[in-house]
Design an enzyme around this catalytic site. Structure first.
Site, mmCIF file in Angstrom:
data_model
loop_
_atom_site.group_PDB
_atom_site.id
_atom_site.type_symbol
_atom_site.label_atom_id
_atom_site.label_comp_id
_atom_site.label_asym_id
_atom_site.label_seq_id
_atom_site.Cartn_x
_atom_site.Cartn_y
_atom_site.Cartn_z
ATOM 1 N N VAL A 41 0.835 -1.196 0.000
ATOM 2 C CA VAL A 41 0.000 0.000 0.000
ATOM 3 C C VAL A 41 0.878 1.257 0.000
ATOM 4 O O VAL A 41 0.686 2.167 -0.806
ATOM 5 C CB VAL A 41 -0.971 -0.005 1.200
ATOM 6 C CG1 VAL A 41 -1.695 1.323 1.325
ATOM 7 C CG2 VAL A 41 -1.982 -1.128 1.043
ATOM 8 N N LYS B 202 15.716 -1.839 2.876
ATOM 9 C CA LYS B 202 14.599 -1.598 1.956
ATOM 10 C C LYS B 202 14.739 -0.217 1.309
ATOM 11 O O LYS B 202 14.563 -0.054 0.099
ATOM 12 C CB LYS B 202 13.279 -1.647 2.733
ATOM 13 C CG LYS B 202 12.421 -2.832 2.391
ATOM 14 C CD LYS B 202 11.170 -2.790 3.214
ATOM 15 C CE LYS B 202 9.991 -3.180 2.368
ATOM 16 N NZ LYS B 202 8.735 -3.176 3.121
ATOM 17 N N GLU C 134 -7.588 2.261 1.657
ATOM 18 C CA GLU C 134 -7.121 1.933 0.320
ATOM 19 C C GLU C 134 -7.746 0.604 -0.112
ATOM 20 O O GLU C 134 -7.769 -0.339 0.651
ATOM 21 C CB GLU C 134 -5.579 1.830 0.336
ATOM 22 C CG GLU C 134 -4.970 1.579 -1.007
ATOM 23 C CD GLU C 134 -5.519 2.512 -2.073
ATOM 24 O OE1 GLU C 134 -5.441 3.735 -1.912
ATOM 25 O OE2 GLU C 134 -6.053 2.003 -3.076
ATOM 26 N N LEU D 271 -6.873 -1.028 -3.090
ATOM 27 C CA LEU D 271 -6.144 -1.641 -4.208
ATOM 28 C C LEU D 271 -5.965 -3.143 -4.002
ATOM 29 O O LEU D 271 -5.887 -3.632 -2.884
ATOM 30 C CB LEU D 271 -4.783 -0.970 -4.402
ATOM 31 C CG LEU D 271 -3.749 -0.960 -3.286
ATOM 32 C CD1 LEU D 271 -3.000 -2.273 -3.189
ATOM 33 C CD2 LEU D 271 -2.778 0.173 -3.531
ATOM 34 N N ARG D 272 -5.942 -3.855 -5.122
ATOM 35 C CA ARG D 272 -5.658 -5.297 -5.103
ATOM 36 C C ARG D 272 -4.235 -5.513 -5.570
ATOM 37 O O ARG D 272 -3.733 -4.769 -6.412
ATOM 38 C CB ARG D 272 -6.584 -6.049 -6.080
ATOM 39 C CG ARG D 272 -8.027 -6.091 -5.667
ATOM 40 C CD ARG D 272 -8.909 -6.382 -6.863
ATOM 41 N NE ARG D 272 -8.682 -5.372 -7.917
ATOM 42 C CZ ARG D 272 -9.076 -5.492 -9.171
ATOM 43 N NH1 ARG D 272 -9.697 -6.591 -9.559
ATOM 44 N NH2 ARG D 272 -8.844 -4.534 -10.050
ATOM 45 N N GLY E 158 -7.188 -16.094 0.000
ATOM 46 C CA GLY E 158 -5.996 -15.959 0.846
ATOM 47 C C GLY E 158 -5.490 -14.540 0.728
ATOM 48 O O GLY E 158 -6.266 -13.612 0.449
ATOM 49 N N CYS F 189 -4.877 -9.656 3.094
ATOM 50 C CA CYS F 189 -6.006 -8.839 3.589
ATOM 51 C C CYS F 189 -7.217 -9.635 4.051
ATOM 52 O O CYS F 189 -7.630 -9.502 5.204
ATOM 53 C CB CYS F 189 -6.428 -7.852 2.508
ATOM 54 S SG CYS F 189 -5.164 -6.639 2.169
ATOM 55 N N ARG G 176 1.460 -14.787 1.074
ATOM 56 C CA ARG G 176 0.887 -14.701 2.413
ATOM 57 C C ARG G 176 -0.505 -15.350 2.445
ATOM 58 O O ARG G 176 -1.337 -15.075 1.591
ATOM 59 C CB ARG G 176 0.816 -13.230 2.867
ATOM 60 C CG ARG G 176 2.193 -12.707 3.257
ATOM 61 C CD ARG G 176 2.161 -11.251 3.604
ATOM 62 N NE ARG G 176 1.979 -10.426 2.416
ATOM 63 C CZ ARG G 176 1.858 -9.095 2.452
ATOM 64 N NH1 ARG G 176 1.881 -8.468 3.602
ATOM 65 N NH2 ARG G 176 1.717 -8.417 1.328
HETATM 66 C C1 UDX Z 1 -8.138 -7.578 -1.491
HETATM 67 C C2 UDX Z 1 -9.242 -6.589 -1.880
HETATM 68 O O1 UDX Z 1 -9.811 -6.973 -3.146
HETATM 69 C C3 UDX Z 1 -8.720 -5.161 -1.934
HETATM 70 O O2 UDX Z 1 -9.790 -4.267 -2.182
HETATM 71 C C4 UDX Z 1 -8.059 -4.823 -0.600
HETATM 72 O O3 UDX Z 1 -7.498 -3.521 -0.655
HETATM 73 C C5 UDX Z 1 -6.984 -5.838 -0.264
HETATM 74 O O4 UDX Z 1 -7.547 -7.163 -0.275
HETATM 75 P P1 UDX Z 1 -6.080 -8.716 -2.725
HETATM 76 O O5 UDX Z 1 -5.787 -9.377 -1.419
HETATM 77 O O6 UDX Z 1 -4.958 -8.118 -3.497
HETATM 78 O O7 UDX Z 1 -7.165 -7.560 -2.537
HETATM 79 O O8 UDX Z 1 -6.726 -9.830 -3.677
HETATM 80 P P2 UDX Z 1 -8.136 -10.132 -4.348
HETATM 81 O O9 UDX Z 1 -8.018 -9.991 -5.797
HETATM 82 O O10 UDX Z 1 -9.242 -9.427 -3.695
HETATM 83 O O11 UDX Z 1 -8.241 -11.706 -4.002
HETATM 84 C C6 UDX Z 1 -8.215 -12.161 -2.658
HETATM 85 C C7 UDX Z 1 -8.353 -13.659 -2.615
HETATM 86 O O12 UDX Z 1 -9.645 -14.076 -3.012
HETATM 87 C C8 UDX Z 1 -7.379 -14.406 -3.551
HETATM 88 O O13 UDX Z 1 -6.895 -15.558 -2.897
HETATM 89 C C9 UDX Z 1 -8.247 -14.770 -4.733
HETATM 90 O O14 UDX Z 1 -7.789 -15.908 -5.424
HETATM 91 C C10 UDX Z 1 -9.580 -15.038 -4.046
HETATM 92 N N1 UDX Z 1 -10.742 -14.855 -4.917
HETATM 93 C C11 UDX Z 1 -11.035 -13.632 -5.430
HETATM 94 C C12 UDX Z 1 -11.569 -15.941 -5.178
HETATM 95 O O15 UDX Z 1 -11.308 -17.072 -4.716
HETATM 96 N N2 UDX Z 1 -12.681 -15.736 -5.957
HETATM 97 C C13 UDX Z 1 -13.007 -14.533 -6.474
HETATM 98 O O16 UDX Z 1 -14.034 -14.445 -7.164
HETATM 99 C C14 UDX Z 1 -12.156 -13.440 -6.208
#
Ligand code: UDX
Length: 471
Positions: A15, A39, A154, A156-157, A280, A283, A350
């Site tokens: 982030v 870092k 935030e 963001l993904r 997973g 977040c 993670r």
């Molecule tokens: C998430 C949130 O989307 C984001 O808004 C927040 O800021 C941080 O956490 P992120 O952890 O980067 O983002 O990943 P995301 O794309 O949301 O996927 C999270 C998990 O859910 C992954 O393991 C993904 O494989 C799983 N997932 C996602 C599913 O199993 N099915 C789906 O339809 C969507």
């Protein structure tokens, strides 16, 4: 007209680093502070540290000019008008968020503050954190008129972090003071006026000059809750479709058709309805637990979230049983594994369900050849290669002489494999797909036994014939 605002970002994780380069891309001057000297040195030298689209380019463009990296928070505090806290909020043993890093940053800001600053919570934090930060500043002797604390969560993904930051669905600013709200509004003007999208070389995404993102002003507490509630809701959506996928398997229905049918209802929407081996990442697991813990502390029954977690962890065990159902016994089986990252297009492992599944298979004495386009290096540190685990350099090497190939992460490249080559490479043409990347009919045509999530197992014609003659 957009103006150049001096911004400090504390923390250079996903982030913090993405926010720092994106604020520079929007036209601001940024100091990114991290207490990890190695870092900071790496970032100054142009190593972006994480696998993220557009990040290397933006870092190259702005490092040591519009984005300066340093360890000195006191200097950053003195120089900047807004200080974004983007440090980690890990899960504590009890499940709630450990806010000690946030507190440490607040105390350090308190020691160096000499003029008005707006302190912005960018990390995901539980409701009431703004009050604690405020209290902490006051306890450290800072006069109340010298600061405000606001929440600017935030969303963001990983994998699409830069585009998500610059093309957000919404910008949420939780502020209880007009002065602080005005500063945050000014910071985001390049996006909310659409000005940024008109610039040549702007990173292209969902928004354009005629359709800029909205900025939602709320109370600080509402903004804190918006972030936790959004992540918990998305996790719930995933667990919901995973539970539905189990129902589909039991009834021979097709979860992809069901998800499409549900998603076309605009009240439900099609996104985050992809079934799989569970969610997973850094977040969802942490935030669902933290939100549940907040509710518990407030005496509110939110056991819905306990069910969300339960379905998520059961999904991995169900996948293991699916592998067993295809191979009869597991001990001594040689398996190719595609994917270690918690989702595609990232090297982040993670809370990766893929790694949980690998560990479960190793515990069953399987031997595994694993491939991931980006996450192998990190996985090796956590799960070193050994007699039953090796890391290989491509999907076909993972499949070589394997009793079955498992797809555990939705990398785009796993959806475009040469199926004939794969069939020749495997010892038995069996694919167990935890991410539904293929059409079962096509897999059968290519001679595979294909098991996926929430869809009937598909067998090549000769297998079905041999199964029925055996019975
Ligand atoms: C998430 C949130 O989307 C984001 O808004 C927040 O800021 C941080 O956490 P992120 O952890 O980067 O983002 O990943 P995301 O794309 O949301 O996927 C999270 C998990 O859910 C992954 O393991 C993904 O494989 C799983 N997932 C996602 C599913 O199993 N099915 C789906 O339809 C969507």
């Amino acid at each position: 007209m957009s103006e150049n605002i001096k911004i400090a970002v504390v923390g250079s994780g996903y982030v913090g680093l993405v926010a720092a380069v994106c604020f520079a891309e929007m036209g601001h001057s940024v100091i990114c502070v991290d207490n990890d000297e190695r870092k900071v040195a790496a970032l100054q030298a142009g190593d972006s540290l994480i696998h993220e689209n557009y990040l290397p380019e933006l870092l190259e463009k702005y490092r040591n000019t519009s984005v300066r990296f340093m360890t000195d928070l006191a200097e950053a505090t003195r120089e900047c008008e807004a200080i974004f806290i983007a440090v980690g909020t890990p899960q504590s043993e009890a499940g709630d968020a450990d806010l000690s890093y946030v507190e440490a940053v607040a105390c350090e800001i308190a020691r160096s503050i000499t003029s008005y600053k707006v302190i912005v919570e960018k990390s995901t934090v539980p409701v009431y954190t703004n009050e604690w930060v405020t209290r902490s500043m006051e306890r450290n002797g800072v006069a109340r008129h010298l600061f405000d604390v606001v929440s600017n969560p935030e969303f963001l993904r990983e994998g699409t972090a830069v585009t998500d930051f610059l093309h957000p669905d919404r910008i949420v600013v939780g502020a209880d003071s007009e002065r602080a709200a005005a500063i945050l509004t000014r910071i985001y003007l390049p996006l909310t006026t659409g000005d940024y999208y008109n610039r040549s070389g702007a990173i292209v995404g969902f928004h354009n000059v005629n359709q800029p993102p909205p900025l939602l002003l709320t109370s600080t507490k509402s903004a804190e809750i918006i972030k936790h509630a959004s992540n918990a809701f998305l996790a719930m959506k995933i667990s919901f479709i995973n539970a539905v996928s189990n129902l589909c398997e039991a009834t021979n229905a097709n979860v992809e058709q069901v998800a499409r049918g549900m998603g076309l209802d605009s009240r439900i929407g099609p996104r985050f309805l992809r079934p799989g081996i569970g969610y997973g990442g850094s977040c969802f697991p942490k935030d669902v637990a933290a939100f549940r813990s907040v509710a518990e502390q407030l005496g509110i029954d939110f056991s819905l979230l306990t069910e969300v977690e339960k379905i998520n962890s059961q999904q991995k065990r169900r996948f293991l049983n699916k592998v067993r159902s295809a191979l009869w016994t597991l001990r001594g089986k040689r398996l190719g594994v595609l994917g270690l990252a918690f989702k595609g297009e990232t090297d982040d492992i993670r809370e990766s369900p893929a790694i949980d599944v690998v560990e479960m298979l190793l515990a069953e004495n399987c031997s595994i050849a694993a491939y991931d386009p980006a996450a192998a290096r990190r996985t090796k540190e956590e799960l070193p290669a050994g007699p039953n685990l090796c890391y290989v350099d491509d999907a076909y090497a993972a499949a070589k002489d394997a009793d079955a190939l498992l797809i555990l992460t939705d990398w785009a490249e796993f959806a475009n494999l040469d199926l004939n080559r794969l069939n020749q490479t495997l010892r038995y043409p069996i694919i167990i797909d935890g991410r539904n990347l293929y059409d079962p009919d096509i897999m059968v045509k290519h001679g595979f036994t294909y098991l996926s999530i929430g869809r009937a197992a598909a067998y090549p014609v000769r297998d079905v014939a041999s199964l029925s003659s055996a019975s």
